[in-house]
Write a protein that holds these residues in place. Structure first.
Motif, short mmCIF file in Angstrom:
data_model
loop_
_atom_site.label_atom_id
_atom_site.label_comp_id
_atom_site.label_asym_id
_atom_site.label_seq_id
_atom_site.Cartn_x
_atom_site.Cartn_y
_atom_site.Cartn_z
N ALA A 131 19.95 -54.34 -27.40
CA ALA A 131 20.11 -55.94 -27.62
C ALA A 131 21.31 -56.57 -27.03
N CYS A 132 22.48 -55.77 -27.40
CA CYS A 132 23.66 -56.56 -27.03
C CYS A 132 23.61 -56.52 -25.35
N ARG A 133 23.42 -55.41 -24.81
CA ARG A 133 23.45 -55.60 -23.22
C ARG A 133 22.48 -56.22 -22.53
N LYS A 134 21.33 -56.42 -23.43
CA LYS A 134 19.99 -57.55 -22.73
C LYS A 134 20.92 -58.99 -22.83
N GLU A 135 21.72 -58.98 -24.02
CA GLU A 135 22.02 -60.59 -24.02
C GLU A 135 23.39 -60.79 -23.20
N GLY A 136 23.84 -59.74 -22.57
CA GLY A 136 25.22 -59.82 -21.63
C GLY A 136 26.45 -59.71 -22.57
N GLY A 137 26.18 -59.06 -23.47
CA GLY A 137 27.35 -58.47 -24.45
C GLY A 137 27.95 -56.99 -24.09
N HIS A 138 29.21 -56.77 -24.48
CA HIS A 138 29.73 -55.47 -24.27
C HIS A 138 29.44 -54.61 -25.27
N ALA A 139 28.60 -53.77 -25.12
CA ALA A 139 28.24 -52.77 -26.15
C ALA A 139 29.13 -51.57 -26.36
N GLN A 140 29.99 -51.41 -27.38
CA GLN A 140 30.78 -50.45 -27.64
C GLN A 140 30.25 -49.42 -28.64
N GLY A 141 29.86 -48.18 -28.19
CA GLY A 141 29.36 -47.12 -29.04
C GLY A 141 30.39 -46.69 -29.88
N CYS A 142 30.35 -46.15 -30.96
CA CYS A 142 31.28 -45.82 -32.07
C CYS A 142 30.88 -44.40 -32.70
N ILE A 143 32.12 -43.66 -32.87
CA ILE A 143 32.04 -42.44 -33.58
C ILE A 143 32.95 -42.47 -34.72
N ALA A 144 32.35 -42.18 -35.92
CA ALA A 144 33.02 -42.15 -37.02
C ALA A 144 33.84 -40.82 -37.20
N TYR A 145 35.11 -41.01 -37.14
CA TYR A 145 35.90 -39.62 -37.32
C TYR A 145 35.80 -39.23 -38.79
N THR A 146 35.90 -37.81 -38.89
CA THR A 146 35.87 -37.16 -39.97
C THR A 146 36.19 -35.83 -39.87
#
Length: 465
Positions: A131-146
């Motif tokens: 949805a973010c990319r469709k709207e022209g936004g920058h989609a940052q995928g995130c990894i929760a570190y543990t």
């Protein structure tokens, strides 16, 4: 071009971590022009807990706050934190609500959306990323570190590659507890740089005291962006401070290109705010120091304070260390989830109940049951079969993407919120926080009536009291 970029967290995570998210838009406005002039990679200013608390405690419309920040910062990208399918709430929402929320966020001024899932189950962030990319936004995928027997550098690198293949514009390593040590960061970032073709950002907290060292080693390994907070609201449970890192890198191959004089001007404003908050007790001295227990027990600082509070209410403060010993056992039973909202609260509360009742899993909150059933998604490791049987009985666990079981709900929410809606965004506000939203909408309407009455009185020749 600067070699290393800085994302400034002063408008979101810094005050969320130190001052219970109590910074108002009026606190922010005097500094926004100066923040916009610095040349940051982005200003993290929205999402996380800011949405709920703006209404609940500050009587502010979070959407209006975003629009004001956007108007005051035309030259800098604005960033938000999104909990994937949970959006900014604490449960999964239907896909149509997720898509509409992302669209309205971008339309109101957000450029970069950092999207994470508490379990690193990327099925739960796929819809919001698209949805973010469709709207022209920058989609940052995130990894929760543990840290666990099921987590390793190879695993995190593999996760990062999966995010890139899903269409992420960049990847963030999100170290919410300050657990990532400097040389581990170097190894991980270097391996990711050899594997990925998209930028890598690192986010950590200063809770354990190693944050700035971790950033320095990550930068040496090729990290593209790091998250810092301007010094008055840095360190402690917040992020490493901006100015010392900028000064350290100046004149090196990693020079950020940022101006310390401009940063000092920003810091002057927030220094006054910090002094006010410390004097009022809004910022506790405990939040400002280093807590080595974070490294020993691998538990975020905020989670430790919640445990103390729960034990005090039960009159069992003497069981504190028993609970700390129980947390890793519960976490193992529950498939080693990263300890971030909401899994940190679930694991911590279950550990308290196990200790206080004197019998493991004698009492099981509905949130623990939901996690074990799969309603939050797939845990990093399989959940212990005996524990699953004890908690669920003959119920069948969910193995699909949890949101696949949720019918479209946007039209239903719109109908429920109809009497309150003054803007399209109000539908989404109501959908996530109906009770808080109702109170806020009623307050907003009352305020408008007060203003209308005063204007009417002035037009008739009366002066308001």
């Amino acid at each position: 071009m600067p070699k290393v970029k800085i994302t400034e967290t002063i408008l979101r995570d810094a005050h969320q971590s130190l001052a219970a998210t109590r910074m108002t838009i009026d606190d922010m406005l005097p500094a926004l022009k100066d923040l916009d002039a610095v040349g940051y990679n982005a200003l993290e200013c929205w999402g996380g807990a800011t949405f709920d608390t703006a209404m609940r405690f500050l009587n502010e419309d979070p959407w209006e706050r975003l629009r004001k920040i956007r108007a005051a910062c035309p030259n800098t990208k604005l960033q938000m934190l999104l909990r994937g399918q949970n959006l900014l709430g604490y449960k999964h929402y239907a896909d149509d609500v997720v898509e509409h929320f992302v669209a309205r966020s971008v339309a109101n001024g957000i450029d970069i959306i950092r999207i994470f899932d508490a379990l690193n189950d990327f099925r739960n962030i796929e819809k919001s990323m698209k949805a973010c990319r469709k709207e022209g936004g920058h989609a940052q995928g995130c990894i929760a570190y543990t840290i666990s027997p099921f987590h390793s550098v190879d695993k995190f690198v593999s996760d990062a590659k999966q995010l890139e293949e899903m269409g992420a514009d960049s990847v963030c390593i999100k170290d919410m507890a300050g657990l990532l040590l400097p040389y581990e960061a170097y190894t991980m970032v270097r391996a990711m740089k050899e594997t990925l073709s998209i930028p890598i950002e690192l986010h950590t907290h200063y809770t354990s005291g190693v944050g700035s060292m971790t950033y320095l080693k990550a930068i040496e390994a090729g990290c593209d962006i790091v998250d810092t907070a301007i010094s008055p609201l840095a360190m402690g449970t917040s992020q490493p401070p901006t100015e010392p890192l900028v000064a350290t890198l100046a004149g090196t191959e990693f020079d950020t290109g940022l101006d310390l004089v401009k940063l000092t001007k920003v810091a002057e404003h927030f220094r006054g705010l910090r002094e006010r908050w410390v004097a009022s007790g809004l910022i506790s001295p405990k939040m400002l120091g280093v807590d080595v227990n974070t490294l020993i027990y691998q538990v975020p600082g905020g989670m430790l304070s919640n445990l103390v509070s729960q034990l005090q209410q039960a009159g069992k403060e003497d069981k504190y260390y028993d609970v700390l010993a129980e947390i890793p056992r519960v976490r193992k039973d529950f498939g080693y989830p990263p300890l971030v909202t909401p899994s940190s609260q679930i694991v911590g509360t279950q550990a308290v109940m196990n200790v206080v009742t004197g019998e493991r899993y004698k009492m099981v909150p509905k949130e623990s049951r939901a996690l074990v059933k799969g309603e939050y998604g797939r845990t990093p490791a399989p959940i212990d079969a005996a524990i699953q049987k004890k908690i669920l009985g003959d119920e069948t666990p969910i193995t699909c993407r949890p949101a696949d079981l949720i019918e479209p709900e946007l039209d239903k929410i719109r109908a429920q919120a109809a009497e309150y809606v003054e803007q399209e965004e109000d539908v989404l506000t109501y959908g996530m926080f109906p009770q808080v939203a109702e109170k806020f909408f009623a307050w907003r309407r009352a305020q408008r009536h007060l203003v209308d009455d005063e204007v009417g009185s002035v037009e008739k020749g009366y002066q308001p009291a």
